[in-house]
Design an enzyme around this catalytic site. Sequence first.
Site, PDB file in Angstrom:
ATOM      1  CG  ASN A   1      -3.474   5.303  -0.740  1.00 53.58           C
ATOM      2  OD1 ASN A   1      -4.649   5.533  -0.405  1.00 53.58           O
ATOM      3  ND2 ASN A   1      -2.978   4.081  -0.764  1.00 53.58           N
TER       4      ASN A   1
ATOM      5  CB  SER B   1      -0.873   0.060   1.256  1.00 53.11           C
ATOM      6  OG  SER B   1      -1.703  -1.043   1.337  1.00 53.11           O
TER       7      SER B   1
HETATM    8  N1  LIG Z   1      -6.399  -4.323   2.589  1.00 52.30           N
HETATM    9  C1  LIG Z   1      -6.381  -3.353   1.678  1.00 52.30           C
HETATM   10  O1  LIG Z   1      -7.347  -2.594   1.495  1.00 52.30           O
HETATM   11  C2  LIG Z   1      -5.160  -3.194   0.797  1.00 52.30           C
HETATM   12  C3  LIG Z   1      -5.258  -2.414  -0.367  1.00 52.30           C
HETATM   13  C4  LIG Z   1      -4.137  -2.298  -1.201  1.00 52.30           C
HETATM   14  C5  LIG Z   1      -2.952  -2.934  -0.852  1.00 52.30           C
HETATM   15  N2  LIG Z   1      -2.874  -3.682   0.308  1.00 52.30           N
HETATM   16  C6  LIG Z   1      -1.596  -4.353   0.611  1.00 52.30           C
HETATM   17  O2  LIG Z   1      -1.704  -5.718   0.222  1.00 52.30           O
HETATM   18  C7  LIG Z   1      -0.886  -6.530   1.081  1.00 52.30           C
HETATM   19  C8  LIG Z   1      -1.763  -7.607   1.719  1.00 52.30           C
HETATM   20  O3  LIG Z   1      -2.776  -6.983   2.482  1.00 52.30           O
HETATM   21  P1  LIG Z   1      -4.086  -7.776   2.940  1.00 52.30           P
HETATM   22  O4  LIG Z   1      -5.055  -6.732   3.379  1.00 52.30           O
HETATM   23  O5  LIG Z   1      -4.476  -8.783   1.914  1.00 52.30           O
HETATM   24  O6  LIG Z   1      -3.513  -8.542   4.234  1.00 52.30           O
HETATM   25  P2  LIG Z   1      -4.019  -9.915   4.860  1.00 52.30           P
HETATM   26  O7  LIG Z   1      -3.509  -9.927   6.251  1.00 52.30           O
HETATM   27  O8  LIG Z   1      -5.480 -10.120   4.622  1.00 52.30           O
HETATM   28  O9  LIG Z   1      -3.251 -11.028   4.009  1.00 52.30           O
HETATM   29  C9  LIG Z   1      -1.852 -11.224   4.086  1.00 52.30           C
HETATM   30  C10 LIG Z   1      -1.599 -12.705   3.866  1.00 52.30           C
HETATM   31  O10 LIG Z   1      -0.195 -12.909   3.735  1.00 52.30           O
HETATM   32  C11 LIG Z   1       0.100 -14.137   4.378  1.00 52.30           C
HETATM   33  N3  LIG Z   1       1.542 -14.171   4.667  1.00 52.30           N
HETATM   34  C12 LIG Z   1       2.205 -13.501   5.639  1.00 52.30           C
HETATM   35  N4  LIG Z   1       3.518 -13.790   5.539  1.00 52.30           N
HETATM   36  C13 LIG Z   1       3.682 -14.647   4.489  1.00 52.30           C
HETATM   37  C14 LIG Z   1       4.798 -15.300   3.893  1.00 52.30           C
HETATM   38  N5  LIG Z   1       6.035 -15.126   4.356  1.00 52.30           N
HETATM   39  N6  LIG Z   1       4.569 -16.105   2.825  1.00 52.30           N
HETATM   40  C15 LIG Z   1       3.327 -16.292   2.341  1.00 52.30           C
HETATM   41  N7  LIG Z   1       2.235 -15.693   2.875  1.00 52.30           N
HETATM   42  C16 LIG Z   1       2.413 -14.888   3.934  1.00 52.30           C
HETATM   43  C17 LIG Z   1      -0.795 -14.138   5.612  1.00 52.30           C
HETATM   44  O11 LIG Z   1      -0.933 -15.448   6.139  1.00 52.30           O
HETATM   45  C18 LIG Z   1      -2.090 -13.589   5.020  1.00 52.30           C
HETATM   46  O12 LIG Z   1      -2.923 -14.609   4.504  1.00 52.30           O
HETATM   47  C19 LIG Z   1      -0.259  -5.569   2.091  1.00 52.30           C
HETATM   48  O13 LIG Z   1       1.018  -5.175   1.619  1.00 52.30           O
HETATM   49  C20 LIG Z   1      -1.224  -4.400   2.093  1.00 52.30           C
HETATM   50  O14 LIG Z   1      -0.637  -3.199   2.512  1.00 52.30           O
HETATM   51  C21 LIG Z   1      -3.957  -3.831   1.112  1.00 52.30           C
END
Ligand SMILES: NC(=O)c1ccc[n+]([C@@H]2O[C@H](COP(=O)([O-])OP(=O)(O)OC[C@H]3O[C@@H](n4cnc5c(N)ncnc54)[C@H](O)[C@@H]3O)[C@@H](O)[C@H]2O)c1
Length: 300
Positions: free
Chosen positions: A184, A112
């Site tokens: 953003n 993000s």
């Molecule tokens: N949530 C949002 O609205 C949003 C929007 C844009 C970008 N993002 C970005 O996307 C990324 C993921 O966010 P999210 O909201 O899906 O988080 P989330 O917590 O829902 O999912 C993250 C996943 O990564 C897995 N994980 C952690 N370490 C790992 C590893 N070493 N190997 C494999 N899997 C691993 C976790 O088990 C989890 O399932 C982040 O960088 C976040 O900043 C999020």
Amino acid sequence: MVKARIAVIGAGLMGHGIAQVFAMAGHELIITDSVSQNLDTVRARIAANLRDLGDDESAAERVKPLADLAAAVRDADYVVEAVSENLPLKQKLFAEIERHVRPDTILASNTSVIPITSIMQGLSRRERALGTHWWNPPFLVPLVEVIETQWSSPQAVAWTMQLHEAAGKKPAHVKKDVPGFIGNRLQHALWREAISLVERGICDAETVDAVVKASFGRRLAVLGPIENADQVGTDLTLAIHETVLPAIDSRPGPSPYLEKLVADGKLGFKSGEGFRKWTPEQQTALRTRVMQHLKGTRNM
Ligand SMILES: NC(=O)c1ccc[n+]([C@@H]2O[C@H](COP(=O)([O-])OP(=O)(O)OC[C@H]3O[C@@H](n4cnc5c(N)ncnc54)[C@H](O)[C@@H]3O)[C@@H](O)[C@H]2O)c1
């Protein structure tokens, strides 16, 4: 576009939605996650989304969950990472991924806010690395910001733009790796002033949201700020800016009002109160309203 072999790393909120979009576009997907339960449920979560949208549920079968990272990325043309927002974790992960992929496999991070440059600096082939910033939920919000770093090759950027466009997304090329990319930066410029209006007692929190939703918010999906400035005239825009910009909040850091909310444990939905109080019913109603609205804009 030819079908690509895609690996999605992280099967959480964003990863499963990104996999869903590529599966709907006909690509073969492998998805991996360090938590086995997230892999066990990923196909069912994608199928439930597709059912809810009235899309072909069988697309979920193109998504193959695989626990082993090396096996997940070995044959990939494209790897997109959506693991937790943590710089050392992402750096370590890409170093590991690079040991197993082909030299020309494109590597993307869905961070993000972390600079792509910081995540990718340790790679030996940095020309194939870039950012792809999706918005939640990935299957309903069209934008994907494709972030070029100082090392990214034009071919990697062009291929990634085309991959997303062919999957029905609206890719935007971010030519410099700046904090907040494009979306953003714009969004949080607005939030800074929104918070400042409340902090200075000009209106309450409900009124800020009511004003946005009942005015320019109605037009924003079809009239961008630059189009709007040209429509009213650059001369009028200049005159407005001469009066309004000196009065707008321009403090460089977060608002002390926001810092106090956090210090007081007023964290928003998760604590039941942030700028406003939220019952569980109000939270569900708002989430439902947003999803219904986004579904209604799908064919815009
Ligand atoms: N949530 C949002 O609205 C949003 C929007 C844009 C970008 N993002 C970005 O996307 C990324 C993921 O966010 P999210 O909201 O899906 O988080 P989330 O917590 O829902 O999912 C993250 C996943 O990564 C897995 N994980 C952690 N370490 C790992 C590893 N070493 N190997 C494999 N899997 C691993 C976790 O088990 C989890 O399932 C982040 O960088 C976040 O900043 C999020």
